[in-house]
Write a protein that holds these residues in place. Structure first.
Motif, PDB file in Angstrom:
ATOM      1  N   GLU A 143      77.351  49.546 -27.711  1.00 29.86           N
ATOM      2  CA  GLU A 143      76.667  48.269 -27.944  1.00 29.86           C
ATOM      3  C   GLU A 143      77.547  47.078 -27.596  1.00 29.86           C
ATOM      4  N   ARG A 144      78.813  47.151 -27.970  1.00 33.79           N
ATOM      5  CA  ARG A 144      79.712  46.017 -27.731  1.00 33.79           C
ATOM      6  C   ARG A 144      79.882  45.756 -26.233  1.00 33.79           C
ATOM      7  N   THR A 198      76.697  44.399 -24.645  1.00 37.12           N
ATOM      8  CA  THR A 198      76.556  42.956 -24.860  1.00 37.12           C
ATOM      9  C   THR A 198      77.422  42.180 -23.870  1.00 37.12           C
ATOM     10  N   TYR A 199      78.620  42.709 -23.609  1.00 34.25           N
ATOM     11  CA  TYR A 199      79.498  42.061 -22.631  1.00 34.25           C
ATOM     12  C   TYR A 199      78.857  42.065 -21.241  1.00 34.25           C
TER      13      TYR A 199
END
Length: 457
Positions: free
Chosen positions: A227-228, A231-232
């Motif tokens: 997820e991180r 998002t990037y």
């Protein structure tokens, strides 16, 4: 009476088909030489496409002939049948094949008997009943589609540069991609990078005039990288003026107008569909048990459940993932994700297990923990998650190239790909559109058709 050699038939020339047959011909070298075993590979195409390199082929970083692996050369000890399996009779152990010669002449189908069968027909694009999709959509699963898309994008720049009609120009400079997985994100990022570079050679097109849109039905893209990092990636793409639409569906593309679920409408001449894949429909006529998604039910040892002498792996198979958590309600293992990592490793395990079964040895269950994921976002840009470590930018892009260079089959292809990358670092991108390659006889047909007319004087 001469004993007939044991016949191993492999249906499919993709990841699983190629790697299984290649490992079998190594493990069974002596048997093949003595004539105790025969291996036959059935595939409609005489090559395996290394799909992770398709975005770079579309962007012109790699030559299309270097992202495919010729089956006849790699599988020199196997017999190759160019054709398409249409059904399997598991009781009689017969595979029915429509060969290329049969397709051309309308001849009857060919039957091939087997002693052991490997079902690896792979997957096909998963489409939805979207109005206009069949007429105007462009796929991105084969090398032909990748090169066709490259030619198409460059052709749109030519159209936009040569017209005064603002509506035609805006439609030509609008590019819509549907699907936020690896194929969609990498293809969009590489082609946007290429098109932005190409604009410097069009005196009347500015890069900011182009409109690139990524449509994803869920709330995230590239779920494999976490997820991180997902998002990037969204932030990175939007920073390049790419419109990322999450929680949005394509409702229609009839009349060359992309209509999205939020009501927005975009006239476009380019709509690329990369919204997932599904198992090859031929599995329904193979007499094997399928799950709800149409994949072959397999044991952890890669045998087909309840069907002797039949094996399967890859996108076409529901192989239990023994490294995941069991379902609390049913106690069943979830299937492995349809990823290249699993396909390559399952193919090797399948070949080893098939050899073990022939020699009366116990089978080994397939078990593999993912090393991570890598994705390219254009030249010198990427994201990666490797053994829990997150990388972005140039290091991730480099990791992407190193990983896939190590996985592409044969030293020949590795050397050619590496040489092309080295040359690409020294020279500028190629921005030539060879759209006529898709219809090479068009000019001759026109000339021949006009040949019967009297010459004007």
């Amino acid at each position: 009476m001469t004993k007939q050699p044991e016949h191993i038939v492999v249906i499919g020339g993709g990841y699983v088909g190629l790697y299984t047959a290649h490992r079998l011909q190594r493990r069974l070298r002596r048997e093949l030489k003595r004539g105790d075993v025969r291996i036959t590979v059935i595939s409609p195409e005489p090559y395996m496409t290394y799909q992770p390199f398709l975005p770079e082929a579309a962007a012109g970083s790699l030559s299309p002939r270097h992202v495919v692996v010729p089956l006849r050369r790699v599988l020199a000890r196997c017999h190759f049948v160019p054709g398409e399996a249409t059904s399997v009779d598991t009781e009689r152990r017969i595979v029915t094949v429509r060969t290329l010669a049969g397709a051309e002449s309308g001849a009857e189908l060919t039957e091939i008997a087997y002693d052991e069968l490997v079902l690896a027909p792979g997957s096909v694009s998963r489409t939805l009943p979207v109005p206009g999709l069949a007429e105007h959509g462009i796929g991105f699963k084969t090398v032909e589609e990748a090169i066709g898309l490259r030619n198409h994008v460059l052709e749109q720049l030519d159209i936009a540069s040569s017209t005064r009609d603002t509506e035609v120009r805006d439609a030509a400079l609008t590019f819509v991609f549907v699907g936020g997985g690896y194929a969609g994100v990498e293809a969009l990022a590489e082609l946007e990078d290429m098109a932005r570079f190409a604009c410097r050679y069009y005196h009347n097109i500015r890069p900011e005039e182009q409109k690139w849109i990524l449509v994803e039905a869920t709330d995230r893209i590239l779920p494999e990288v976490g997820e991180r990092m997902g998002t990037y990636v969204v932030r990175e793409l939007r920073g390049r003026n790419i419109d990322v639409r999450l929680n949005t569906r394509l409702e229609s593309c009839a009349g060359r107008t992309a209509v999205l679920g939020d009501g927005s409408r975009y006239p476009t001449r380019t709509l690329v569909w990369t919204a997932g894949v599904k198992p090859n429909p031929v599995l329904a006529s193979c007499g094997v048990p399928l799950d709800a998604r149409g994949r072959v039910r397999c044991t952890p040892g890669l045998r087909v459940e309840g069907v002797p002498h039949v094996w399967s792996a890859g996108d076409a198979a529901a192989v239990p993932d023994l490294t995941a958590q069991r379902d609390e309600a049913t106690g069943a293992w979830p299937p492995c994700a349809p990823q290249a990592q699993h396909a390559l490793r399952q193919a090797r395990r399948l070949a080893d297990n098939l050899v073990a079964a022939r020699r009366g040895r116990p089978l080994t269950d397939y078990r593999h923990r993912s090393a991570g994921s890598v994705a390219s976002l254009g030249l010198h840009k990427g994201v990666a998650r490797i053994y829990g470590r997150r990388l972005r930018g140039y290091p991730a892009w480099l990791a992407h190239r190193v990983y896939h260079l190590s996985r592409v089959p044969t030293f020949n292809r590795k050397a050619r790909v590496l040489a092309e990358w080295a040359l690409a670092g020294l020279f500028k991108r190629e921005i030539v559109s060879l759209g006529s390659l898709e219809h090479p006889r068009a000019e001759f047909e026109l000339a021949a058709g006009a040949g019967g007319q009297p010459e004007a004087r």
